[in-house]
Design a protein around this motif. Sequence first.
Motif, PDB file in Angstrom:
ATOM      1  N   GLU A  65       0.508  -2.985  50.008  1.00 52.60           N
ATOM      2  CA  GLU A  65      -0.924  -2.570  49.368  1.00 52.60           C
ATOM      3  C   GLU A  65      -0.626  -0.829  48.984  1.00 52.60           C
ATOM      4  O   GLU A  65      -1.567  -0.151  48.313  1.00 52.60           O
ATOM      5  N   GLU A  66      -0.581  -0.252  50.465  1.00 50.48           N
ATOM      6  CA  GLU A  66      -0.895   0.784  50.202  1.00 50.48           C
ATOM      7  C   GLU A  66       0.864   1.684  49.935  1.00 50.48           C
ATOM      8  O   GLU A  66       1.226   2.340  49.297  1.00 50.48           O
ATOM      9  N   HIS A  67       1.725   1.428  49.500  1.00 52.03           N
ATOM     10  CA  HIS A  67       3.270   1.474  49.076  1.00 52.03           C
ATOM     11  C   HIS A  67       3.525   0.936  48.714  1.00 52.03           C
ATOM     12  O   HIS A  67       4.001  -0.159  47.560  1.00 52.03           O
ATOM     13  N   ALA A  68       3.043   1.153  46.481  1.00 54.26           N
ATOM     14  CA  ALA A  68       2.981  -0.238  45.784  1.00 54.26           C
ATOM     15  C   ALA A  68       4.315   0.649  44.744  1.00 54.26           C
ATOM     16  O   ALA A  68       4.626  -0.145  44.248  1.00 54.26           O
ATOM     17  N   CYS A  69       5.078   1.395  44.847  1.00 54.78           N
ATOM     18  CA  CYS A  69       6.560   1.825  44.607  1.00 54.78           C
ATOM     19  C   CYS A  69       7.389   0.756  44.730  1.00 54.78           C
ATOM     20  O   CYS A  69       8.863   0.125  44.823  1.00 54.78           O
ATOM     21  N   LEU A  70       7.377  -0.109  46.234  1.00 56.40           N
ATOM     22  CA  LEU A  70       8.184  -0.857  46.832  1.00 56.40           C
ATOM     23  C   LEU A  70       7.536  -2.723  46.972  1.00 56.40           C
ATOM     24  O   LEU A  70       6.360  -3.033  46.838  1.00 56.40           O
ATOM     25  N   SER A  71       8.269  -3.564  45.743  1.00 56.58           N
ATOM     26  CA  SER A  71       8.312  -4.601  45.475  1.00 56.58           C
ATOM     27  C   SER A  71       8.136  -5.895  46.803  1.00 56.58           C
ATOM     28  O   SER A  71       9.321  -5.342  47.741  1.00 56.58           O
ATOM     29  N   GLU A  72       7.186  -6.612  46.575  1.00 58.87           N
ATOM     30  CA  GLU A  72       7.301  -7.820  47.808  1.00 58.87           C
ATOM     31  C   GLU A  72       8.984  -7.695  48.037  1.00 58.87           C
ATOM     32  O   GLU A  72       9.277  -8.304  48.973  1.00 58.87           O
ATOM     33  N   GLN A  73      10.232  -8.211  46.453  1.00 56.46           N
ATOM     34  CA  GLN A  73      11.087  -8.832  47.092  1.00 56.46           C
ATOM     35  C   GLN A  73      12.163  -7.570  47.450  1.00 56.46           C
ATOM     36  O   GLN A  73      12.981  -8.160  48.972  1.00 56.46           O
ATOM     37  N   GLN A  74      11.901  -6.785  47.585  1.00 56.09           N
ATOM     38  CA  GLN A  74      12.548  -5.699  48.140  1.00 56.09           C
ATOM     39  C   GLN A  74      12.096  -5.397  49.660  1.00 56.09           C
ATOM     40  O   GLN A  74      13.485  -5.576  50.612  1.00 56.09           O
ATOM     41  N   LEU A  75      11.025  -5.390  49.745  1.00 62.85           N
ATOM     42  CA  LEU A  75      10.635  -5.895  51.056  1.00 62.85           C
ATOM     43  C   LEU A  75      11.013  -7.331  52.241  1.00 62.85           C
ATOM     44  O   LEU A  75      11.484  -6.561  52.788  1.00 62.85           O
ATOM     45  N   GLU A  76      11.373  -8.006  50.982  1.00 64.18           N
ATOM     46  CA  GLU A  76      11.556  -9.335  52.217  1.00 64.18           C
ATOM     47  C   GLU A  76      13.022  -8.946  52.364  1.00 64.18           C
ATOM     48  O   GLU A  76      13.048  -9.307  53.425  1.00 64.18           O
ATOM     49  N   GLN A  77      13.560  -8.252  51.518  1.00 63.42           N
ATOM     50  CA  GLN A  77      15.228  -8.370  51.292  1.00 63.42           C
ATOM     51  C   GLN A  77      15.662  -7.465  53.211  1.00 63.42           C
ATOM     52  O   GLN A  77      16.236  -8.113  53.663  1.00 63.42           O
ATOM     53  N   PHE A  78      14.703  -7.074  52.636  1.00 64.45           N
ATOM     54  CA  PHE A  78      14.858  -5.746  53.971  1.00 64.45           C
ATOM     55  C   PHE A  78      14.638  -6.328  55.554  1.00 64.45           C
ATOM     56  O   PHE A  78      15.353  -6.609  56.194  1.00 64.45           O
ATOM     57  N   LEU A  79      13.508  -7.219  55.390  1.00 68.48           N
ATOM     58  CA  LEU A  79      12.970  -7.493  56.397  1.00 68.48           C
ATOM     59  C   LEU A  79      13.967  -9.038  56.833  1.00 68.48           C
ATOM     60  O   LEU A  79      13.916  -9.204  58.184  1.00 68.48           O
TER      61      LEU A  79
END
Length: 336
Positions: A65-79
């Motif tokens: 929510e605080e980083h709307a430019c980042l999608s959930e898929q991108q975040l999960e790939q990074f994690l």
Amino acid sequence: MLQSLAGSSCVRLVEQHRSAWCFALLVLGYLLYLVFGAVVFSSVELPYEDLLRQELGKLKQRFLEEHACLSEQQLEQFLMRVLEASNYGVSVLSNASGNWNWDFTSSLFFASTVLSTTGYGHTVPLSDGGKAFCIIYSVIGIPFTLLFLTAVVQRIIVYVTRRPVLYFHIRWGFSKQVVAIIHAIVLGFITVSCFFLIPAAIFSVLEDDWNFLESFYFCFISLSTIGLGDYVPGEGYNQKFRELYKIGITCYLLLGLIAMLVVLETFCELHELKKFRKLFYVKKDKEEDQVHIMEHDQLSFSSISDQAASMKDDQKANEPFVTSQSPTSNDSSLNN
């Protein structure tokens, strides 16, 4: 009358197969102990796991929510990539980037955990060559370590256990079994103090995030070769004298493992424990052994007697024929 006969036959059956019944009870008790541990661990740890999952889910949602430019898929790939690197002992955190996992002292610590089968799992080989060498190194090194520990313990236990017990038994006339029990208890207390309590207090001071219980937990998990890997010393940020610290931990693990084996061997030599262990072992049937020996002896004696009889017959057959004189003729010749 029938009830007494049935009862005596049941008792006789139990006595004849006592070792098998004890072994069956041992297997049943072990399975029940496994189930008991699973129930306790599940009831204690499952609520904490649920709370942690909820906390991580809320943290992830707030971050998106605080980083709307980042999608959930991108975040999960990074994690996923970060967690995969973390499984190999590599962290992306800035406070952990200065600690190398494969310098000489860390590699020495890793080799000691492999050979002692502790295996914390915080550091694992990254390359295929390292994994292949780890297999070959373990196949040779683990039996070598067992041989080394057995030889060391066999020599230590003579001076630490057998001679002191024998001295008090001969010099002061105490019962050998009583002296052995007291000696095992005292040796166990000294080992717990020197390799659990005192090191736990030292670790709680050297490690910033560890309290005494966590330090004692690490000592027990390490020296029992369980090696869960949730607590590993020397991995903190800006650890002072990290190389020397790692070498000291390596020496502590080897010496502590030897001490644990000495105590275990001391308790195993107690007469009471030997009798208890024999309840679950397969016993040799002495009557069958005696019958086998007697049959073997009878066969041997019969073969020897047959050979002697045949030799006598051969000797008689080879002797010249001599007519035997009757007793009457002998008497008449004597009278004449």
